[in-house]
Write a protein that holds these residues in place. Structure first.
Motif, PDB file in Angstrom:
ATOM      1  N   GLN A 186       1.780  10.749 -10.714  1.00 35.34           N
ATOM      2  CA  GLN A 186       1.947   9.360 -10.464  1.00 35.34           C
ATOM      3  C   GLN A 186       1.531   8.849  -9.018  1.00 35.34           C
ATOM      4  O   GLN A 186       2.574   8.832  -8.163  1.00 35.34           O
ATOM      5  N   GLU A 187       0.259   8.871  -8.808  1.00 30.84           N
ATOM      6  CA  GLU A 187      -0.579   8.748  -7.278  1.00 30.84           C
ATOM      7  C   GLU A 187       0.302   7.444  -6.910  1.00 30.84           C
ATOM      8  O   GLU A 187       0.575   7.715  -5.514  1.00 30.84           O
ATOM      9  N   GLU A 188       0.167   6.342  -7.406  1.00 28.31           N
ATOM     10  CA  GLU A 188       0.701   5.224  -6.780  1.00 28.31           C
ATOM     11  C   GLU A 188       1.892   5.350  -6.280  1.00 28.31           C
ATOM     12  O   GLU A 188       2.417   4.532  -5.300  1.00 28.31           O
ATOM     13  N   LEU A 189       2.897   6.062  -7.036  1.00 22.84           N
ATOM     14  CA  LEU A 189       4.464   5.979  -6.946  1.00 22.84           C
ATOM     15  C   LEU A 189       4.519   6.999  -5.882  1.00 22.84           C
ATOM     16  O   LEU A 189       5.480   6.739  -4.947  1.00 22.84           O
ATOM     17  N   VAL A 190       3.782   8.062  -5.885  1.00 26.60           N
ATOM     18  CA  VAL A 190       4.046   8.968  -4.662  1.00 26.60           C
ATOM     19  C   VAL A 190       3.571   8.497  -3.407  1.00 26.60           C
ATOM     20  O   VAL A 190       4.237   8.705  -2.403  1.00 26.60           O
ATOM     21  N   VAL A 191       2.365   7.810  -3.434  1.00 30.35           N
ATOM     22  CA  VAL A 191       2.042   7.430  -1.947  1.00 30.35           C
ATOM     23  C   VAL A 191       2.980   6.368  -1.603  1.00 30.35           C
ATOM     24  O   VAL A 191       2.993   6.248  -0.588  1.00 30.35           O
ATOM     25  N   THR A 192       3.366   5.437  -2.373  1.00 30.81           N
ATOM     26  CA  THR A 192       4.380   4.338  -2.075  1.00 30.81           C
ATOM     27  C   THR A 192       5.503   5.153  -1.418  1.00 30.81           C
ATOM     28  O   THR A 192       6.386   4.756  -0.444  1.00 30.81           O
ATOM     29  N   PHE A 193       6.293   6.216  -1.901  1.00 31.83           N
ATOM     30  CA  PHE A 193       7.294   7.011  -1.495  1.00 31.83           C
ATOM     31  C   PHE A 193       6.797   7.533  -0.074  1.00 31.83           C
ATOM     32  O   PHE A 193       7.697   7.551   0.935  1.00 31.83           O
ATOM     33  N   PHE A 194       5.604   7.952   0.033  1.00 32.04           N
ATOM     34  CA  PHE A 194       5.232   8.703   1.436  1.00 32.04           C
ATOM     35  C   PHE A 194       5.326   7.602   2.402  1.00 32.04           C
ATOM     36  O   PHE A 194       5.684   7.787   3.640  1.00 32.04           O
ATOM     37  N   ILE A 195       4.581   6.525   2.232  1.00 36.16           N
ATOM     38  CA  ILE A 195       4.459   5.337   3.035  1.00 36.16           C
ATOM     39  C   ILE A 195       5.514   4.979   3.706  1.00 36.16           C
ATOM     40  O   ILE A 195       6.037   5.017   4.962  1.00 36.16           O
ATOM     41  N   TYR A 196       6.910   4.734   2.948  1.00 36.98           N
ATOM     42  CA  TYR A 196       8.081   4.157   3.251  1.00 36.98           C
ATOM     43  C   TYR A 196       8.720   5.277   4.021  1.00 36.98           C
ATOM     44  O   TYR A 196       9.626   4.924   4.827  1.00 36.98           O
ATOM     45  N   ALA A 197       8.397   6.366   3.692  1.00 34.04           N
ATOM     46  CA  ALA A 197       9.313   7.698   4.317  1.00 34.04           C
ATOM     47  C   ALA A 197       8.798   7.955   5.396  1.00 34.04           C
ATOM     48  O   ALA A 197       9.175   8.341   6.633  1.00 34.04           O
ATOM     49  N   ASN A 198       7.227   7.872   5.937  1.00 35.74           N
ATOM     50  CA  ASN A 198       6.696   8.444   6.886  1.00 35.74           C
ATOM     51  C   ASN A 198       5.650   7.590   7.993  1.00 35.74           C
ATOM     52  O   ASN A 198       5.555   8.076   9.019  1.00 35.74           O
ATOM     53  N   LEU A 199       5.504   6.405   7.408  1.00 34.13           N
ATOM     54  CA  LEU A 199       4.892   5.549   8.144  1.00 34.13           C
ATOM     55  C   LEU A 199       5.344   4.242   8.459  1.00 34.13           C
ATOM     56  O   LEU A 199       6.596   4.067   8.011  1.00 34.13           O
ATOM     57  N   LYS A 200       4.993   3.501   9.473  1.00 38.31           N
ATOM     58  CA  LYS A 200       5.503   2.304   9.729  1.00 38.31           C
ATOM     59  C   LYS A 200       4.483   1.170  10.232  1.00 38.31           C
ATOM     60  O   LYS A 200       3.440   1.398  10.622  1.00 38.31           O
ATOM     61  N   TRP A 201       4.865  -0.071  10.267  1.00 33.62           N
ATOM     62  CA  TRP A 201       4.110  -1.226  10.546  1.00 33.62           C
ATOM     63  C   TRP A 201       4.271  -1.524  11.924  1.00 33.62           C
ATOM     64  O   TRP A 201       5.685  -1.547  12.250  1.00 33.62           O
TER      65      TRP A 201
END
Length: 277
Positions: A136-151
């Motif tokens: 589930q690429e879109e789901l996994v990417v969303t998890f990664f973004i909110y866990a590791n990145l920031k605006w």
């Protein structure tokens, strides 16, 4: 360094904007932007990077996922890229929901009971559950973004339309996409009872996940319009800062585990509760 003491002192004094004897990241960024503006006015170009503006090293930054959701994030509201991204998202959801409608209304599809589902088919379903989560690429990417990145608001100096609201909206669009795809993939998996068709059906839907990536690539290659190409190219070079919160950084693993746990519960309910009546 090979520079004279006078050159170093002059540089320090230039960067120490408030003359308090200390140089902050904000002061460095301000001086950098003033120098950049002068170069732009002279026609020399800017060339700034978000890492420089934030005072971070390259390893503290992460490239954006190359999909239409980040195209939406960087696009101006109401622009070609904005509507193009929304259209691709809605098209993808339309395909997913058409499939979901067929799965739950077509009498040819049903939850297999013990007379159809053998032990080996139930085991195969279970073994495919972690694969189902992982793809589930879109789901996994969303998890990664909110866990590791920031605006960060400094992003607006590099990409003025990449607002905080559109950052969260783009990630919500990606999350809805991923969750919807997980839903139909899991449904099709749990309705299967023959081994080979189970694998074939599971693989057949994977093309849906690539629609947004293909759309971005078409835009980046210049097949659609110059304006779309510019925004798509920006997605390929844009980076976001990583967060330094160790508690947040484990959220992607937690979300992945919880998703897998929910699928296991659904598998157990379908296989050993609902179809036994």
């Amino acid at each position: 360094t090979d520079h004279s003491d006078k050159a170093i002192i002059d540089l320090f004094m230039m960067m120490d904007v408030d003359h308090d004897g200390y140089i902050t990241k904000e002061e460095v960024r301000k001086v950098y932007m003033e120098e950049r503006e002068q170069h732009v006015q002279k026609g020399d170009g800017g060339g700034e990077t978000l890492a420089l503006l934030l005072g971070l090293e390259d390893e503290d930054m992460e490239k954006l996922e190359e999909d239409v959701y980040n195209m939406f994030f960087l696009a101006e509201v109401g622009s070609q890229a904005y509507w193009f991204s929304l259209s691709v998202w809605l098209l993808k959801l339309a395909f997913i929901y058409i499939i979901a409608y067929d799965l739950y209304t077509n009498p040819d599809y049903e939850w297999p009971g013990p007379e159809k589902a053998t032990t080996i088919s139930r085991i195969t379903q279970f073994l495919l559950l972690p694969v189902n989560v992982a793809v589930q690429e879109e789901l996994v990417v969303t998890f990664f973004i909110y866990a590791n990145l920031k605006w960060d608001k400094v992003i607006l100096e590099v990409s003025p339309h990449a607002t905080s609201g559109k950052y969260h909206a783009a990630n919500m669009m990606r999350f809805i996409d991923g969750l919807s795809f997980l839903f139909i993939n899991t449904t099709l998996l749990l309705q299967g009872f023959q081994i080979l068709p189970m694998f074939l059906n599971f693989a057949a839907l994977q093309f849906l996940q690539t629609i947004d990536n293909i759309a971005l690539q078409l835009a980046a290659d210049g097949y659609l319009s110059d304006k779309l190409e510019d925004v798509a190219d920006s997605v390929g070079v844009m980076k976001l800062p990583r967060n330094s919160n160790e508690c947040l950084q484990v959220l992607d693993s937690i979300f992945m585990f919880l998703t897998f746990l929910l699928l296991v519960i659904a598998w157990a309910l379908v296989g050993f509760v609902f179809t036994q009546q």
